[in-house]
Write a protein that holds these residues in place. Structure first.
Motif, PDB file in Angstrom:
ATOM      1  N   SER A 146      52.905  49.836  39.801  1.00 11.15           N
ATOM      2  CA  SER A 146      52.045  48.886  40.510  1.00 11.15           C
ATOM      3  C   SER A 146      52.040  47.569  39.766  1.00 11.15           C
ATOM      4  N   VAL A 147      51.368  46.579  40.346  1.00  9.54           N
ATOM      5  CA  VAL A 147      51.076  45.337  39.645  1.00  9.54           C
ATOM      6  C   VAL A 147      49.786  45.533  38.854  1.00  9.54           C
ATOM      7  N   GLY A 148      49.359  44.460  38.185  1.00 10.58           N
ATOM      8  CA  GLY A 148      48.116  44.528  37.427  1.00 10.58           C
ATOM      9  C   GLY A 148      48.291  44.177  35.970  1.00 10.58           C
ATOM     10  N   GLY A 149      49.436  43.532  35.630  1.00  9.00           N
ATOM     11  CA  GLY A 149      49.665  43.209  34.235  1.00  9.00           C
ATOM     12  C   GLY A 149      48.620  42.275  33.668  1.00  9.00           C
ATOM     13  N   SER A 150      48.129  41.331  34.491  1.00  8.74           N
ATOM     14  CA  SER A 150      47.137  40.372  33.993  1.00  8.74           C
ATOM     15  C   SER A 150      45.740  40.969  33.905  1.00  8.74           C
ATOM     16  N   SER A 151      45.469  41.981  34.723  1.00 10.70           N
ATOM     17  CA  SER A 151      44.118  42.546  34.758  1.00 10.70           C
ATOM     18  C   SER A 151      43.985  43.853  33.985  1.00 10.70           C
ATOM     19  N   TYR A 152      45.019  44.679  33.989  1.00  8.13           N
ATOM     20  CA  TYR A 152      44.953  45.966  33.284  1.00  8.13           C
ATOM     21  C   TYR A 152      45.819  46.001  32.026  1.00  8.13           C
ATOM     22  N   GLY A 153      46.831  45.127  31.975  1.00  7.66           N
ATOM     23  CA  GLY A 153      47.753  45.130  30.850  1.00  7.66           C
ATOM     24  C   GLY A 153      49.039  45.858  31.188  1.00  7.66           C
ATOM     25  N   CYS A 154      50.161  45.309  30.709  1.00 11.11           N
ATOM     26  CA  CYS A 154      51.460  45.927  30.985  1.00 11.11           C
ATOM     27  C   CYS A 154      51.495  47.354  30.431  1.00 11.11           C
ATOM     28  N   PHE A 207      39.720  39.780  49.235  1.00 10.08           N
ATOM     29  CA  PHE A 207      39.491  41.078  48.610  1.00 10.08           C
ATOM     30  C   PHE A 207      40.530  41.261  47.517  1.00 10.08           C
ATOM     31  N   TRP A 208      40.265  42.223  46.620  1.00  5.90           N
ATOM     32  CA  TRP A 208      41.239  42.562  45.593  1.00  5.90           C
ATOM     33  C   TRP A 208      42.431  43.265  46.249  1.00  5.90           C
ATOM     34  N   VAL A 209      43.632  42.947  45.797  1.00  3.53           N
ATOM     35  CA  VAL A 209      44.857  43.506  46.373  1.00  3.53           C
ATOM     36  C   VAL A 209      45.665  44.146  45.256  1.00  3.53           C
ATOM     37  N   LEU A 210      46.190  45.337  45.520  1.00  3.82           N
ATOM     38  CA  LEU A 210      47.024  46.054  44.550  1.00  3.82           C
ATOM     39  C   LEU A 210      48.372  46.361  45.191  1.00  3.82           C
ATOM     40  N   ASP A 211      49.426  45.723  44.657  1.00  2.00           N
ATOM     41  CA  ASP A 211      50.780  46.033  45.112  1.00  2.00           C
ATOM     42  C   ASP A 211      51.250  47.294  44.410  1.00  2.00           C
ATOM     43  N   VAL A 212      51.808  48.234  45.146  1.00  2.00           N
ATOM     44  CA  VAL A 212      52.340  49.474  44.574  1.00  2.00           C
ATOM     45  C   VAL A 212      53.764  49.674  45.072  1.00  2.00           C
ATOM     46  N   SER A 213      54.475  50.558  44.435  1.00  2.00           N
ATOM     47  CA  SER A 213      55.861  50.810  44.820  1.00  2.00           C
ATOM     48  C   SER A 213      55.934  51.501  46.179  1.00  2.00           C
ATOM     49  N   TYR A 214      57.111  51.421  46.782  1.00  2.00           N
ATOM     50  CA  TYR A 214      57.327  52.015  48.104  1.00  2.00           C
ATOM     51  C   TYR A 214      57.042  53.523  48.117  1.00  2.00           C
ATOM     52  N   PHE A 259      47.304  34.507  38.537  1.00  2.00           N
ATOM     53  CA  PHE A 259      46.996  35.897  38.833  1.00  2.00           C
ATOM     54  C   PHE A 259      45.558  36.188  38.443  1.00  2.00           C
ATOM     55  N   ASN A 260      44.962  37.164  39.112  1.00  2.45           N
ATOM     56  CA  ASN A 260      43.598  37.562  38.815  1.00  2.45           C
ATOM     57  C   ASN A 260      43.578  38.316  37.482  1.00  2.45           C
ATOM     58  N   VAL A 295      51.659  50.243  35.363  1.00  2.01           N
ATOM     59  CA  VAL A 295      51.603  48.808  35.646  1.00  2.01           C
ATOM     60  C   VAL A 295      52.904  48.190  35.147  1.00  2.01           C
ATOM     61  N   LEU A 296      53.701  47.664  36.088  1.00  2.00           N
ATOM     62  CA  LEU A 296      55.049  47.209  35.763  1.00  2.00           C
ATOM     63  C   LEU A 296      55.272  45.744  36.115  1.00  2.00           C
ATOM     64  N   ASP A 297      54.245  45.078  36.624  1.00  2.00           N
ATOM     65  CA  ASP A 297      54.440  43.696  37.060  1.00  2.00           C
ATOM     66  C   ASP A 297      53.092  42.993  37.099  1.00  2.00           C
ATOM     67  N   ASP A 298      53.127  41.655  37.105  1.00  2.00           N
ATOM     68  CA  ASP A 298      51.931  40.883  37.366  1.00  2.00           C
ATOM     69  C   ASP A 298      51.733  40.770  38.874  1.00  2.00           C
ATOM     70  N   GLY A 299      50.563  40.287  39.252  1.00  2.00           N
ATOM     71  CA  GLY A 299      50.322  40.076  40.664  1.00  2.00           C
ATOM     72  C   GLY A 299      49.168  40.916  41.166  1.00  2.00           C
ATOM     73  N   PRO A 300      48.858  40.738  42.438  1.00  2.00           N
ATOM     74  CA  PRO A 300      49.449  39.711  43.304  1.00  2.00           C
ATOM     75  C   PRO A 300      48.921  38.333  42.951  1.00  2.00           C
ATOM     76  N   SER A 301      49.440  37.310  43.579  1.00  2.00           N
ATOM     77  CA  SER A 301      48.979  35.960  43.282  1.00  2.00           C
ATOM     78  C   SER A 301      47.555  35.757  43.781  1.00  2.00           C
ATOM     79  N   CYS A 302      46.882  34.790  43.179  1.00  2.00           N
ATOM     80  CA  CYS A 302      45.531  34.471  43.641  1.00  2.00           C
ATOM     81  C   CYS A 302      45.539  34.012  45.092  1.00  2.00           C
ATOM     82  N   THR A 303      46.627  33.378  45.518  1.00  2.00           N
ATOM     83  CA  THR A 303      46.724  32.960  46.916  1.00  2.00           C
ATOM     84  C   THR A 303      46.564  34.144  47.848  1.00  2.00           C
ATOM     85  N   VAL A 304      47.227  35.239  47.495  1.00  2.00           N
ATOM     86  CA  VAL A 304      47.163  36.435  48.339  1.00  2.00           C
ATOM     87  C   VAL A 304      45.745  36.992  48.366  1.00  2.00           C
TER      88      VAL A 304
END
Length: 280
Positions: A109-117, A151-158, A47-48, A136-145
């Motif tokens: 959203s994700v961002g546990g590795s970059s912003y902290g849980c 570009f930087w990607v931020l997964d958020v809830s529906y 993860f980033n 921030v409730l999860d890690d991700g997205p993966s570096c592959t994504v």
């Protein structure tokens, strides 16, 4: 998770494939893993660990929620790696399952590795100004994504993606958002758009009631009738108008108004007769 569906790879293979950028047939690094033209330096590892320096991201959605009720078929509800933050922050109670907790948080959203849980971010759609505060409730997205997106990607809830854009988005849609860290006490959910609109103006007052002129009757319609004119006499066109009935009234018509006088005996009342223009 929508990102996994876009990648078309099984979840179990993600960790194995994310430790490095994807490669092409002869072990060469794919062009998708190169640095992006928008200043994205590339991502290495699982993860980033570095957030976007400008706060700019492509948004996509994942997970499960309660309002509106939603479950991403590519995710396991409650499996978010930072789910403990929901309990620690008091959003979830100890009696809730992890799936119930994730649905209760709802805005995340994700961002546990970059912003902290447990960090809270205000995510804004710059095209319409709408903002949502998420946890921030999860890690991700993966570096592959991110390497594929360049570009930087931020997964958020529906609920978050639907509020910001009105539809589900993937990184390929280039749905731009800006994210900034806000205090941990900031309420989760949509951010108000400022002061409420002013109330509508009051309706106009009703018209005043008709003025009371002391009880006097309204003027009669004189359309050829015997209504009095401005001088007090009865309007007329002939002497007969001034002497209705079988007995005279001692009046004659002068300038369309009945006045005292006579031109003939029948215009005089009772046994009086007309003498020199007057009933005697």
């Amino acid at each position: 998770m929508k990102l996994l569906r876009l990648l078309g790879i099984p979840t179990l293979l993600l960790a194995a494939s994310c430790s490095s950028a994807p490669t092409s047939g002869f072990g060469e690094q794919s062009s998708a893993s190169n640095a992006a033209v928008g200043g994205f330096p590339g991502c290495s590892g699982l993860f980033n660990k570095n957030p976007s320096p400008t706060g700019a991201y492509y948004a996509t959605d994942f997970g499960c929620s309660s309002n509106p009720y939603f479950t991403d078929p590519g995710d396991t509800c409650g499996s978010a790696s930072c789910i403990q933050s929901g309990y620690d922050e008091g959003v979830c109670t100890s009696g809730m399952s992890k799936a119930e907790c994730q649905r209760t948080v709802n805005w995340y959203s994700v961002g546990g590795s970059s912003y902290g849980c447990g960090a809270r971010l205000q995510v804004t759609n710059p095209s319409n100004g709408k903002s949502v505060v998420v946890m921030v409730l999860d890690d991700g997205p993966s570096c592959t994504v991110e390497n594929d997106a360049n570009f930087w990607v931020l997964d958020v809830s529906y609920p978050t993606i639907m509020y910001l854009f009105g539809s589900e988005e993937g990184w390929g849609d280039h749905a731009r958002v800006n994210a900034v860290v806000v205090p941990s006490t900031t309420p989760l959910g949509p951010v108000g758009s400022g002061s409420p609109p002013p109330p509508p103006p009051p309706p106009p007052p009703p018209p005043p009631p008709p003025q009371d002129d002391g009880g006097s009757p309204p003027p009669a319609d004189d359309a050829g009738s015997s209504a009095p004119d401005a001088g007090g006499g009865v309007a007329c066109s002939t002497d007969g108008d001034c002497n209705p009935g079988t007995d005279g009234s001692g009046q004659i018509c002068v300038n369309n108004v009945c006045v005292a006088g006579c031109n003939a005996n029948w215009e005089c009342p009772g046994s009086t007769t007309c003498v020199s223009g007057q009933c005697q």
